[in-house]
Structure formats: structure tokens, C-alpha cells
Design an enzyme around this catalytic site. Structure first.
Site, PDB file in Angstrom:
ATOM      1  N   CYS A   2       0.816  -1.205   0.000  1.00  0.00           N
ATOM      2  CA  CYS A   2       0.000   0.000   0.000  1.00  0.00           C
ATOM      3  C   CYS A   2       0.854   1.260   0.000  1.00  0.00           C
ATOM      4  CB  CYS A   2      -0.886   0.053   1.238  1.00  0.00           C
ATOM      5  SG  CYS A   2      -1.980  -1.337   1.379  1.00  0.00           S
ATOM      6  N   ARG A  27       5.617  -0.186  -6.007  1.00  0.00           N
ATOM      7  CA  ARG A  27       5.540  -0.944  -4.760  1.00  0.00           C
ATOM      8  C   ARG A  27       4.639  -2.173  -4.893  1.00  0.00           C
ATOM      9  NH1 ARG A  27       6.610   2.614  -0.075  1.00  0.00           N
ATOM     10  NH2 ARG A  27       5.155   1.383   1.125  1.00  0.00           N
ATOM     11  N   TRP A  72      -2.984  -2.778  -1.464  1.00  0.00           N
ATOM     12  CA  TRP A  72      -2.586  -4.181  -1.654  1.00  0.00           C
ATOM     13  C   TRP A  72      -3.431  -4.956  -0.653  1.00  0.00           C
ATOM     14  CZ3 TRP A  72       0.046  -8.079   1.178  1.00  0.00           C
ATOM     15  CH2 TRP A  72       0.606  -9.107   0.402  1.00  0.00           C
ATOM     16  N   ASN A  98      -2.595   2.492   5.659  1.00  0.00           N
ATOM     17  CA  ASN A  98      -1.706   1.351   5.414  1.00  0.00           C
ATOM     18  C   ASN A  98      -1.528   0.610   6.729  1.00  0.00           C
ATOM     19  OD1 ASN A  98      -1.324   2.343   2.882  1.00  0.00           O
ATOM     20  ND2 ASN A  98       0.826   2.903   3.159  1.00  0.00           N
ATOM     21  N   GLY A  99      -1.403  -0.693   6.667  1.00  0.00           N
ATOM     22  CA  GLY A  99      -1.183  -1.466   7.894  1.00  0.00           C
ATOM     23  C   GLY A  99      -2.355  -2.393   8.134  1.00  0.00           C
ATOM     24  N   GLU A 480      18.423 -17.527  -5.580  1.00  0.00           N
ATOM     25  CA  GLU A 480      18.030 -16.218  -6.119  1.00  0.00           C
ATOM     26  C   GLU A 480      17.504 -16.378  -7.549  1.00  0.00           C
ATOM     27  OE1 GLU A 480      17.327 -13.550  -4.910  1.00  0.00           O
ATOM     28  OE2 GLU A 480      17.447 -12.083  -6.517  1.00  0.00           O
ATOM     29  N   LYS A 484      13.646 -15.451  -8.672  1.00  0.00           N
ATOM     30  CA  LYS A 484      13.374 -14.477  -9.730  1.00  0.00           C
ATOM     31  C   LYS A 484      12.438 -15.068 -10.776  1.00  0.00           C
ATOM     32  CE  LYS A 484      14.696 -11.881  -8.314  1.00  0.00           C
ATOM     33  NZ  LYS A 484      15.169 -10.945  -7.327  1.00  0.00           N
ATOM     34  N   GLU A 487       8.890 -15.605  -9.311  1.00  0.00           N
ATOM     35  CA  GLU A 487       8.064 -14.435  -8.988  1.00  0.00           C
ATOM     36  C   GLU A 487       7.601 -13.674 -10.214  1.00  0.00           C
ATOM     37  OE1 GLU A 487       9.848 -11.315  -6.596  1.00  0.00           O
ATOM     38  OE2 GLU A 487      11.790 -11.684  -7.478  1.00  0.00           O
ATOM     39  N   HIS A 503      18.782 -36.336  -2.658  1.00  0.00           N
ATOM     40  CA  HIS A 503      18.038 -36.766  -1.466  1.00  0.00           C
ATOM     41  C   HIS A 503      16.549 -36.439  -1.570  1.00  0.00           C
ATOM     42  CE1 HIS A 503      21.741 -37.872   0.507  1.00  0.00           C
ATOM     43  NE2 HIS A 503      22.241 -36.690   0.176  1.00  0.00           N
ATOM     44  N   LYS A 602       6.538  -4.380  -3.729  1.00  0.00           N
ATOM     45  CA  LYS A 602       7.961  -4.051  -3.643  1.00  0.00           C
ATOM     46  C   LYS A 602       8.396  -3.874  -2.199  1.00  0.00           C
ATOM     47  CE  LYS A 602      11.955  -2.952  -5.364  1.00  0.00           C
ATOM     48  NZ  LYS A 602      12.738  -4.114  -5.818  1.00  0.00           N
TER      49      LYS A 602
HETATM   50  C1  F6R Z   1      12.435 -10.477  -4.755  1.00  0.00           C
HETATM   51  C2  F6R Z   1      11.999  -9.417  -3.897  1.00  0.00           C
HETATM   52  C3  F6R Z   1      11.564  -9.747  -2.497  1.00  0.00           C
HETATM   53  C4  F6R Z   1      12.315  -8.824  -1.534  1.00  0.00           C
HETATM   54  C5  F6R Z   1      11.836  -9.016  -0.086  1.00  0.00           C
HETATM   55  C6  F6R Z   1      12.638  -8.153   0.886  1.00  0.00           C
HETATM   56  O1  F6R Z   1      12.802 -10.014  -6.011  1.00  0.00           O
HETATM   57  O2  F6R Z   1      12.007  -8.299  -4.295  1.00  0.00           O
HETATM   58  O3  F6R Z   1      11.805 -11.079  -2.177  1.00  0.00           O
HETATM   59  O4  F6R Z   1      13.675  -9.095  -1.651  1.00  0.00           O
HETATM   60  O5  F6R Z   1      10.493  -8.682   0.009  1.00  0.00           O
HETATM   61  O6  F6R Z   1      12.541  -6.798   0.566  1.00  0.00           O
HETATM   62  P1  F6R Z   1      13.549  -5.741   1.167  1.00  0.00           P
HETATM   63  O7  F6R Z   1      14.901  -6.014   0.603  1.00  0.00           O
HETATM   64  O8  F6R Z   1      13.015  -4.404   0.734  1.00  0.00           O
HETATM   65  O9  F6R Z   1      13.544  -5.909   2.651  1.00  0.00           O
END
Ligand code: F6R
Length: 607
Positions: A2, A27, A72, A98-99, A480, A484, A487, A503, A602
Site C-alpha cells: 500500500c 511498490r 494491496w 496502510n497497515g 536467487e 526471480k 516471482e 536426497h 515491492k
Molecule cells: C524479490 C523481492 C523480495 C524482496 C523481499 C525483501 O525479487 O524483491 O523477495 O527481496 O520482500 O525486501 P527488502 O529487501 O526491501 O527488505
């Protein structure tokens, strides 16, 4: 997650609100809305992107004050009704929030018993009705919000607009809110870079702060009463316009920005003379580094993957135990905190609620936390008040790329610093530093000729699932890469340390299953090749990310993607890049929204 933007001044509010929402778009959200005061309070809200909201807005909206929101969903589905702002029944008060309100269920029930008709399923709507009860009983706007907040439990970053008053009331508890003071105008936003084009004079609200914004004045008080100690900060970090610089997507732009971002991160920090690293923001004297019992690193998602690389590098270079923790689990496992240990909270946004609560837990138990953060002045950065800014610059795509490489780089710098204090010689340090200096150029070299990514995309795009394998420092790189692809292309992915594959995950392999193997030229190489053979023997198709010149391994792959040779310790900075490109290109092929993947945000500001 949000987003909030608000304005009060002499200019027309609506265009500023819509522009503010656009700056918050990265975001991640599912609906948006604005309210502008022009005699009455005019609300417009819509499911979908800000462009959908823009379509339903009248050509011109009179009014010099308003608040806006990107939602969101947490309580209630994604509908126009559930979008913010929420209005009181008489239409005289509007609220964005927000929250999460933990006791919303009981509050909604009591309001309904009093005869209120709730028009949404949200927790937030209850607040606007409670505020309206206060106003009707003669309370001031500030008092009505204060009294309401003392009756709720949960988290909030909220703004309230009143038909009868030329002001905006704001309050923060657990959800970021930043106020900006311009010339004859005031702003509020949940994210500082929605404000930087308007002013550099910021007030970062603390938990428990409340504020009255008028066009000429910002007054900050405490929820429990009394004046707040929050003061103005001048922020010079201009995050600039969110433009794509000729790239079709932010994600691709940010992948290509990595060499430059890495240069910014290491500039002035490579200490060639001493074979060490300079990290001025760390409050750690050599004696402390020598006597520290262990290091703990905490983060979520991509940041957690960076932590896992950091912990291996620290343990390897400094010969000291290092552990990475999932932030969302940390606090709830009642961790034992050693006040002599070093803790790192790693976060791009600096606002992730899970990481923030881990920081609070450590500090509450007398521990010392350093931030490894991108966003200057963010909540975690301020709460730690010590650490390393990673200087990636604004990351707009939801999928993190350049923040990952700079988190890794910052943790490697720390590993070199602590390692040099404890175990290795100036000469060894100098040799690593020399190799480090070359990485941005090597990244550029790779990006100018990224290898057969298209062939990898062909193998992956229709797969039921994709397995990512690596050992040592490459195991978190595999994680990682999997994160990627999952997501942004919505393909189920699994990442495993290569040796662990036999395993369990090996059962998934069938003819044609794609397996991405990360194979730098390190001490694990032979073992990883053996795992690759095991996959091939089950019909898997191998996408191999390997060191340039390793023809022996390349010949065994279905698709071979070479990256320039480098010191194995630094290899994650290069081997991760092809995995980012594969994810990006697969998502494009599948018609996914690369920069705004479904359901994701984000900045995840709720636990
Ligand atoms: C993956 C991604 C999320 C963030 C996670 C932590 O591409 O963007 O997995 O890495 O939500 O976010 P931050 O780094 O802002 O604490």
C-alpha cells in the site's frame, strides 16, 4: 505494498495526487483512489493500475488539498468498494490507511450494532466511522483521530481529510509515513522518493507520532500526548524521475545498471593500501571485530539470499560462525541474543515489516544491529542508525536485481574487513581487493554478450517446474535465480544445494526437465559436475552457467552460458546475472507483467 500520498497547498491537488500514485506504483498494488476537497469531499477509486483510475477521473477536479492511496489487499477482496479512501457516512471525513487493524472484527461489529452501514469489507473503514463519532461529539480533528487510535491495536500509517477543516491529520505506527514541507505547501507520502521532486525538507514520522498538516505548517505530537521529538531532515538523495532510459522495462534497465551501481557501492570502500575495506557507517572497532563471538544476518526473499552468501563469505574469510535468518521467523522463535555479537538487517526498501520487527527484537534484548540498506532514511536505516548504504539507486521493478548484487558486494566488503582483522595478511587482502575492482567491468563484459539466453528460455518457458542447483556460494545464487523466475514468470522453481538434490528433488526429473546449474571454477566444481551428470542421466536438460573457458563442463550442457572468470569469492556477482536475464526473458515470452508481477509488492510493510 500500500502507498499513500497527500497534498495541501495552493496548487491543484488532483494532478499531484495522481503523479504521487504513479511514483508509488512500483511498490505493487491492486487498486487505487483519491479524494480531493472542493467544498465537499470528492472520492474516485478503481481496481487496477493508476491508469485505470485516471480513465475515470473527470478532466478537471477543483481543489487544493487531497489524499490518495494504492491498495494491496489484506482484509477483503480486490474491489472498488474496498479500495481507499473510505468515507464517513455523512461524507465529511475521508481516510486512507496502510497497515493492519488487529481488532477490526470487533470494532466493525460494534459499529454495526450502533447502526453504521459498512460499505467495504476492510479493517480500515472502521476507523473513519470511529473518527466521525468523535467529531460529532465535538472533538477536534486531531483529538478524534487520537481517541480512535487509542482504541485500536495493530499497525497504521494513515491520513484523514475533513470537509470542515483545511488540514490533513496523519499518524504512524509500524507503517512508514514521511511529511514534506515546501513553500506554502505540505506533503505526506509513505515513500520518500514520491516526495523528492517537491521538497528536500522531510519529517520521518516515528511510531506513535501524529501530525497536523496545513499548507504553511507541520505540527507533530505524540499519540499519548505532548510534543514529538521528530525533527526536520534535509534529504539530498534525489531519486529522480522514474524513467526507463530507453529500456522496455525497469527490470531490464536495472539489470543493466548493475555495473554502475556496483561501482557506486564499492567507491571509496576498497582499501588497497591495507588489503581491507573501509565501511565508515559501521561502528565496529578492530578490537570488537577480533572478539566478536558470531555474526547473524537477517532478511527476506532476495535479501535473505544475499545474507546466505554473506554468511558463507564471513565464515570462510574470518573463521567465525555466521548464520542467516529468515526475518519473518526470527522474532517469533524467541532468539537468544548475545550483546557482543554483530547483527545485520539486510533490506533494499528498509521498510520490510518482518525485518523491522527482527531489529526491534534484537535491540530489545540488548543486541547491536547494523543495517545493510538501499533506501536512505528508511525505517530500518533510522532504527539501526549504523551500517552500510548499498547505493543501488532507485529500484523500481518489483523483482530485485541491482539491490541483490550490491547487498552481496556490501557483505563481501564486510567479510574482507573482518577477515583482515582476524585471519589473513595484507597481501591476501590486496589480491581480493584487486579482483573486486575488476568486477564492474566484468559485469559489463558479460552484459554486452550475454550468451544463448534465448535457448535457455526455450527450455524453460513451458516447463512444469525448474530446478536450480549450486554449491557453496553458488547455492544462494541458485536460490536467487529460482526466486526471480518464480516471482515474475509464475513457474514453480526449486533451488537446492547440488549435493542435496539426490536426497529428494531428483524424483521430479523426467525427460526434458530443465535444470539450471551454477558452476563457477571453485573447489566445488567437480562435485557439482557429478550432480549435473546425475540429472542428465534422468533425461534432464542442463542450462549451465559456468566460467568462460571451462569447455570440459560446457560440452556436457544443453545450453552453456559462460561468464568471465573471476575470484571464486566474487563469483555470485557475475553468475547471478544470467539467471536474472533468463527470468526476465521467460516472463516476457509468457506475456507476464515483468515489472509488476501479480500479488507481489515491492515494499512489504505488513507482517
Ligand atoms: C524479490 C523481492 C523480495 C524482496 C523481499 C525483501 O525479487 O524483491 O523477495 O527481496 O520482500 O525486501 P527488502 O529487501 O526491501 O527488505
Amino acid at each position: 505494498m500500500c502507498g499513500i500520498f497527500g497534498f495541501i497547498g495552493n496548487r491543484s491537488a488532483a494532478p499531484l495526487l495522481v503523479d504521487g500514485l504513479r511514483r508509488l506504483e512500483y511498490r505493487g498494488y491492486d487498486s487505487s483512489g483519491i479524494v480531493v476537497k472542493n467544498g465537499s469531499l470528492q472520492v474516485h477509486k478503481k481496481v487496477g493500475k493508476v491508469s485505470e483510475l485516471s480513465k475515470i477521473l473527470p478532466d478537471h477536479i477543483e481543489g487544493n488539498m487531497g489524499i490518495a492511496h494504492t491498495r494491496w489487499a489484506t482484509h477483503g477482496g480486490v474491489t472498488d468498494f474496498n479500495a481507499h479512501p473510505h468515507l464517513s457516512e455523512d461524507g465529511n471525513i475521508a481516510l486512507v490507511h496502510n497497515g493492519i487493524i488487529d481488532n477490526a472484527k470487533g470494532l466493525r461489529k460494534r459499529l454495526q450494532e450502533r447502526g453504521f452501514e459498512l460499505s467495504s469489507e476492510t479493517d480500515s473503514e472502521a476507523l473513519v466511522h470511529m473518527i466521525s463519532i468523535g467529531i460529532e461529539s465535538g472533538q477536534s480533528p486531531l483529538e478524534s483521530v487520537r481517541k480512535t487510535l487509542t482504541r485500536i491495536t495493530g499497525t497504521w500509517g494513515l491520513c484523514v481529510l475533513f470537509k470542515e477543516h483545511d488540514l490533513i491529520i496523519c499518524a504512524r505506527n509500524g507503517s512508514p509515513l514521511i511529511l514534506g514541507q515546501g513553500e506554502g505547501e505540505s506533503f505526506v507520502a509513505s515513500d520518500p522518493h514520491a516526495l523528492t521532486q517537491h521538497t528536500q525538507n522531510f519529517f520521518f514520522l516515528e511510531d506513535g507520532d501524529m501530525a497536523i498538516l496545513t499548507k504553511d505548517r507541520i505540527e507533530i505530537s505524540r499519540l499519548e500526548g505532548g510534543i514529538s521529538s521528530t525533527s526536520m531532515t534535509v534529504v539530498e538523495d534525489e531519486w529522480g524521475q522514474a524513467d526507463m532510459a530507453g529500456f522496455p522495462h525497469f527490470m531490464l534497465k536495472e539489470i543493466h545498471e548493475q555495473p554502475e551501481a556496483l561501482r557506486r557501492c564499492i567507491a571509496g570502500r576498497l582499501d588497497m593500501a591495507n588489503g581491507s575495506a573501509k565501511l565508515g557507517g559501521l561502528r565496529l572497532q578492530p578490537l570488537r571485530l577480533r572478539t566478536v563471538p558470531h555474526v547473524r544476518l537477517i532478511g527476506c526473499g532476495t535479501a535473505l539470499n544475499a545474507c546466505n552468501i554473506g554468511r558463507l563469505a564471513i565464515e570462510s574469510l574470518a573463521r567465525i560462525p555466521a548464520v542467516a535468518h529468515v526475518a519473518s521467523e526470527f522474532r517469533y522463535n524467541d532468539p537468544v541474543i548475545n550483546p557482543n555479537a554483530i547483527h545485520f538487517a539486510v533490506s533494499q526498501s528498509g521498510e520490510t515489516a518482518d525485518t523491522l520487527s527482527a531489529v526491534k527484537e534484537i535491540q530489545l534484548k540488548g543486541g547491536d544491529v547494523h543495517g545493510i540498506i538501499n533506501v536512505v532514511g528508511s525505517s530500518i536505516a533510522r532504527m539501526c542508525a549504523q551500517g552500510v548504504y548499498i547505493h543501488s539507486g532507485p529500484e523500481q521493478a518489483v523483482a530485485s536485481t541491482k539491490a541483490f548484487t550490491n547487498m552481496v558486494a556490501s557483505l563481501l566488503l564486510f567479510a574482507i574487513k573482518i577477515g583482515r582483522t582476524r585471519t589473513f595478511s595484507r597481501e591476501k587482502g590486496q589480491s581480493i581487493i584487486k579482483d573486486f575492482e575488476k568486477i564492474p567491468e566484468l559485469m559489463e563484459k558479460y552484459l554486452s554478450n550475454p550468451g544463448p539466453i534465448d535457448e535457455a528460455v526455450e527450455l524453460v518457458k513451458n516447463a512444469k517446474s525448474v530446478l536450480f542447483l549450486g554449491r557453496g556460494l553458488s547455492a544462494p545464487v541458485a536460490s536467487e535465480g529460482a526466486l526471480k523466475l518464480m516471482e515474475i514468470a509464475y513457474i514453480p522453481c526449486l533451488a537446492y544445494p547440488a549435493g542435496e538434490m539426490k536426497h529428494g528433488p531428483i524424483a521430479l526429473l523426467e525427460d526434458g526437465s530443465p535444470v539450471v546449474v551454477i558452476l563457477p571454477n571453485d573447489k566445488h566444481r567437480q562435485k557439482t559436475i557429478a550432480s549435473m551428470h546425475e540429472c542428465r542421466a534422468r533425461g534432464a536438460r542442463i542450462i549451465l552457467i559456468h566460467e568462460e573457458g571451462d569447455d570440459e563442463a560446457a560440452e556436457e550442457a544443453d545450453v552453456s552460458i559462460p561468464v568471465p572468470p573471476c575470484n571464486y569469492l566474487l563469483s555470485p556477482l557475475l553468475t547471478v546475472v544470467p539467471t536474472q536475464l533468463i527470468a526476465y526473458r521467460v516472463a516476457l515470452e509468457l506475456g507476464c507483467d515483468v515489472d509488476r508481477p501479480r500479488n507481489l509488492a515491492k515494499s512489504v510493510t505488513v507482517e
